[in-house]
Design an enzyme around this catalytic site. Structure first.
Site, short mmCIF file in Angstrom:
data_model
loop_
_atom_site.label_atom_id
_atom_site.label_comp_id
_atom_site.label_asym_id
_atom_site.label_seq_id
_atom_site.Cartn_x
_atom_site.Cartn_y
_atom_site.Cartn_z
N THR A 64 0.19 -5.22 -3.29
CA THR A 64 1.52 -5.75 -3.62
C THR A 64 2.06 -5.02 -4.85
O THR A 64 3.20 -4.52 -4.85
CB THR A 64 1.44 -7.27 -3.89
OG1 THR A 64 0.99 -7.90 -2.69
CG2 THR A 64 2.79 -7.85 -4.30
N ASN A 75 0.73 -5.28 9.86
CA ASN A 75 -0.31 -6.27 9.57
C ASN A 75 -0.32 -7.43 10.56
O ASN A 75 -1.31 -8.13 10.67
CB ASN A 75 -0.15 -6.81 8.14
CG ASN A 75 1.26 -7.22 7.84
OD1 ASN A 75 2.18 -6.41 7.90
ND2 ASN A 75 1.46 -8.49 7.53
N GLN A 88 -3.24 -1.35 6.27
CA GLN A 88 -3.89 -1.74 7.52
C GLN A 88 -4.51 -0.58 8.28
O GLN A 88 -5.20 -0.79 9.27
CB GLN A 88 -2.87 -2.45 8.44
CG GLN A 88 -2.37 -3.77 7.87
CD GLN A 88 -3.43 -4.87 7.93
OE1 GLN A 88 -4.37 -4.81 8.74
NE2 GLN A 88 -3.31 -5.86 7.08
N HIS A 108 -9.67 -4.92 -0.54
CA HIS A 108 -10.18 -6.10 0.16
C HIS A 108 -9.98 -6.05 1.67
O HIS A 108 -10.58 -6.83 2.39
CB HIS A 108 -9.66 -7.40 -0.48
CG HIS A 108 -8.23 -7.72 -0.28
ND1 HIS A 108 -7.77 -8.48 0.76
CD2 HIS A 108 -7.14 -7.41 -1.02
CE1 HIS A 108 -6.45 -8.63 0.66
NE2 HIS A 108 -6.05 -7.99 -0.41
N CYS A 133 0.42 -13.71 3.50
CA CYS A 133 1.26 -13.88 2.32
C CYS A 133 2.41 -14.84 2.60
O CYS A 133 3.10 -15.26 1.69
CB CYS A 133 1.80 -12.53 1.86
SG CYS A 133 0.47 -11.40 1.57
#
Ligand code: PLP
Length: 358
Positions: free
Chosen positions: A55, A131, A159, A181, A304
């Site tokens: 982000t 995503n 992704q 992550h 999100c």
């Protein structure tokens, strides 16, 4: 874990312990760069800026480039909320934002992109793979269009890393975001890779770290963990992607046959670990809750935006019919997902869907 246990010193400190930490940090940065073929050996070099995640990297790219160049911001209608939110923020401050359409397969419309590249353009941001649907985007072709008009191109590749062969230099983009992550690495670190010579204005001021472009003490442990996760993916047998795609296809086929599921984005090339399936006539939130009780973790839209009962902007942008948008969920497979787990999940989903339909 080794870095956390050692309690490394601040890598910006001049004493020997600080310098020791700096060496570990810089070798992790080199490994992160090497994993995506960013060239730190050039003069001037490509740069890898470490951030708190994707982000922040997306914001640093878009706002950082927009601050240095006049002109419009071009994003696609299927970007991650972190890019769309950033574009909204720039629009609020008076920037023109142009939005590239996608087709019903979930692929961005290159003809429309070409129209929207009419100068002046400050920055273009397009994702490598979506995503929610997993649909892979034609970034190579988009990069050629951007080069032709000298519009800088940023790519959110979160992704795609580990699931596709991602070569920063070959993609020919000016900036690229990814994080740890999504690769089973630690949460809380991401990277913005900048092509040699590409400048971004910092989002924050008040520290000299990372040449002042991203001030704040770097986390050596997270950087080392990021590099280790990338290394593990590189060592994973080459057939892992095929294995994931086979499992994904098996799950989709079963859900289509036994639960009348519609596969979203199935007509396009996709990353192997993501599937988006719609069960017309079923409410996605009810389905999510019922599946959760049955032990299956799915999502509706982007994580999100979870908790939101709004329909997915990505599926809306694809122009899909209301019963599909209303009944769509996303499932993801991990590296360690087994065939038996997929079969069990398929049986559970079919039974939950049948119960909800009744
Ligand atoms: N971009 C894409 C395509 C993503 O899928 C995600 C996370 O899900 C992000 C950006 C945001 O990543 P982070 O959680 O590291 O900020």
């Amino acid at each position: 874990m080794d870095c956390l246990r050692q309690r490394l010193a601040n890598p910006a400190s001049s004493h020997r312990l600080g310098q020791q930490a700096r060496r570990r940090l810089e070798s992790a940065r080199q490994a992160i760069a090497g994993a995506v073929n960013a060239r730190l050996d050039l003069h001037p070099p490509d740069r890898v800026l470490l951030t708190s995640g994707a982000t922040e990297a997306n914001h640093l790219a878009l706002r950082g480039m927009a601050a240095l160049r006049p002109g419009a911001i071009v994003v696609s209608s299927i970007e991650h909320p972190s890019v769309r939110g950033c574009a909204d923020q720039l629009a609020e401050s008076g920037r023109e934002v142009r939005v590239v359409r996608c087709d019903s397969r979930g692929v961005i419309d290159l003809g429309h992109l070409e129209e929207l590249l009419a100068p002046p353009v400050a920055v273009v941001s397009l994702m490598l793979a979506n995503n929610e649907t997993g649909v892979v985007q034609p970034i190579g072709q988009a990069a050629r269009l951007c080069r032709a008009t000298s519009a800088p191109l940023h790519c959110d590749a979160v992704q795609g890393i580990g699931k596709l062969d991602v070569d920063f230099r070959q993609l020919d983009v000016d900036a690229m975001t990814f994080n740890a992550h999504k690769l089973h690495g630690p949460v809380g670190i991401g990277a913005l890779v900048l092509r040699a010579g590409v400048q971004v204005a910092p989002l924050m001021r008040g520290g000299g770290q990372q040449l002042g472009t991203r001030p704040g003490t770097e986390s050596v442990a997270l950087a080392v963990g990021f590099a280790a996760a990338l290394e593990l993916w590189q060592q994973t047998p080459a057939d892992h992607r095929r294995r994931l795609a086979v499992l994904r296809d098996e799950l989709e086929a079963c859900l289509a046959t036994d639960a009348d599921a519609v596969v979203v984005g199935g007509a396009a090339a996709r990353v192997p670990h993501t599937l988006n399936v719609a069960f017309p006539g079923i409410n996605r939130q009810e389905l999510l809750l019922a599946l959760d009780v049955a032990g299956i973790a799915c999502s509706t839209g982007s994580a999100c935006a979870s908790g939101s009962s709004e329909p997915s902007p990505v599926l809306l942008a694809m122009g899909l019919a209301e019963p599909i948008v209303e009944g769509a969920i996303r499932l993801s497979l991990g590296l360690d997902t087994t065939e038996e787990e997929v079969r069990q999940a398929a049986r559970q989903i079919v039974s939950v869907v049948a119960r909800l339909r009744r």
